[in-house]
Design a protein around this motif. Structure first.
Motif, mmCIF file in Angstrom:
data_model
loop_
_atom_site.group_PDB
_atom_site.id
_atom_site.type_symbol
_atom_site.label_atom_id
_atom_site.label_comp_id
_atom_site.label_asym_id
_atom_site.label_seq_id
_atom_site.Cartn_x
_atom_site.Cartn_y
_atom_site.Cartn_z
ATOM 1 N N UNK A 162 24.632 6.620 23.054
ATOM 2 C CA UNK A 162 24.938 5.400 22.308
ATOM 3 C C UNK A 162 23.831 5.083 21.305
ATOM 4 N N UNK A 163 22.578 5.254 21.727
ATOM 5 C CA UNK A 163 21.452 5.001 20.819
ATOM 6 C C UNK A 163 21.471 5.980 19.647
ATOM 7 N N UNK A 164 21.778 7.253 19.948
ATOM 8 C CA UNK A 164 21.848 8.249 18.877
ATOM 9 C C UNK A 164 22.906 7.882 17.847
ATOM 10 N N UNK A 165 24.079 7.432 18.339
ATOM 11 C CA UNK A 165 25.146 7.046 17.417
ATOM 12 C C UNK A 165 24.716 5.842 16.575
ATOM 13 N N UNK A 166 24.024 4.879 17.212
ATOM 14 C CA UNK A 166 23.547 3.710 16.467
ATOM 15 C C UNK A 166 22.536 4.115 15.400
ATOM 16 N N UNK A 167 21.644 5.042 15.763
ATOM 17 C CA UNK A 167 20.646 5.513 14.797
ATOM 18 C C UNK A 167 21.321 6.213 13.624
ATOM 19 N N UNK A 168 22.299 7.059 13.929
ATOM 20 C CA UNK A 168 23.012 7.763 12.853
ATOM 21 C C UNK A 168 23.731 6.767 11.944
ATOM 22 N N UNK A 169 24.344 5.730 12.560
ATOM 23 C CA UNK A 169 25.044 4.736 11.749
ATOM 24 C C UNK A 169 24.066 3.968 10.862
ATOM 25 N N UNK A 170 22.917 3.586 11.436
ATOM 26 C CA UNK A 170 21.912 2.861 10.650
ATOM 27 C C UNK A 170 21.349 3.734 9.530
#
Length: 285
Positions: free
Chosen positions: A196-204
């Motif tokens: 989930x954190x990885x996806x958030x980082x990619x989105x940001x």
């Protein structure tokens, strides 16, 4: 003076002597009871038995090591409810083994096996090699074997002492399995959290890149607008200072022009008219 395997002198070696299984002496292999019930399988072993055949059907060229690794990865990511089914099946299999073992111990076959085992224990090991002085020196470099391991190996199988010892080990194993299951569940939760954190980082990162692109486009638009304003107001010096705009001073020029007009509109009607014409021509173009 004797010399150890590591080349050090026996007389100067003050380290404590380590005990181990004598080199050249073979451990006694106790007879197996072929009539005894089949031992219970753990939840992981039941899962492996099921998954191994499925993997072989879809990937016939996979090696044993590859299959084992794939099964281990599936087990680690298995849903807790699904995993509990295999753990419950393992408990049922264990109860089956204990029940069948209790019935088997009442049979003549079990009594004959116990007698055969005791006879084997009392029989001298003809293959045992006598220790000499050189052998005793070599033993010093062997790793020490805990005394508890010797005591566990010396317990006659299927005696009351053996069963009690086995129950204690099974209790420890169950505790380790529960702990391992808890750690696996925590690891699965952490893995999901990490994803989930990885996806958030990619989105940001994607939003940041888009914002940077927008900022670059705005900077280019502002630069083009400054050039246009400089060209348009080049022929209009500020009243009082006769300042004309440049690309570096266009912002200050526009602020002062605006302030001059607002300070006394009646006095600067001609200036207002000129500015309106310039702005109109900019809007038209």
């Amino acid at each position: 003076m004797t010399t150890g395997i590591d080349g050090s002198s026996g007389s100067s070696d003050t380290s404590p002597k380590k005990k181990g299984w004598p080199k050249g002496r073979k451990r006694r292999v106790m007879p197996k009871d072929t009539n005894a019930p089949k031992g219970p399988l753990s939840g992981y072993m039941l899962f492996m038995s099921e998954q191994r055949e499925l993997i072989r059907q879809t990937n016939s060229r996979a090696t044993f090591h590859e299959i084992t690794k794939m099964v281990a990865n599936k087990w680690a990511s298995l849903d807790p409810e699904e995993k509990q089914k295999f753990l419950d099946a393992a408990e049922a299999d264990k109860e089956r083994y204990q029940r069948e073992m209790g019935e088997y111990r009442k049979t003549d076959a079990y009594k004959k096996f116990v007698q055969k085992q005791k006879k084997e224990e009392s029989r001298p090991n003809k293959k045992a090699r006598k220790e000499d002085e050189g052998q005793s020196v070599k033993e010093e470099s062997l790793p020490e074997v805990p005394s508890s391991l010797y005591s566990a190996l010396e317990i006659p199988i299927f005696t009351e002492e053996f069963l009690n010892h086995n129950k204690a080990r099974e209790a420890e194993l169950r505790q380790l399995r529960r702990s391992n299951t808890e750690y696996e569940e925590r690891n699965a939760i952490m893995q999901k959290h990490i994803e989930s954190i990885k996806l958030s980082i990619e989105r940001l990162e994607a939003e940041t890149n888009q914002q940077q692109s927008n900022n670059t486009a705005l900077q280019q638009h502002i630069g083009a607008l400054r050039k246009t304003l400089v060209k348009a107001f080049m022929s209009l010096p500020l009243p009082g200072s006769n300042q004309t705009p440049t690309e570096e001073s266009i912002d200050e020029y526009m602020v002062r022009l605006h302030s001059t007009i607002l300070s006394n509109p009646q006095q600067h009607q001609a200036l207002i008219h000129t500015v309106r014409n310039i702005v109109s021509s900019l809007a038209i173009s």
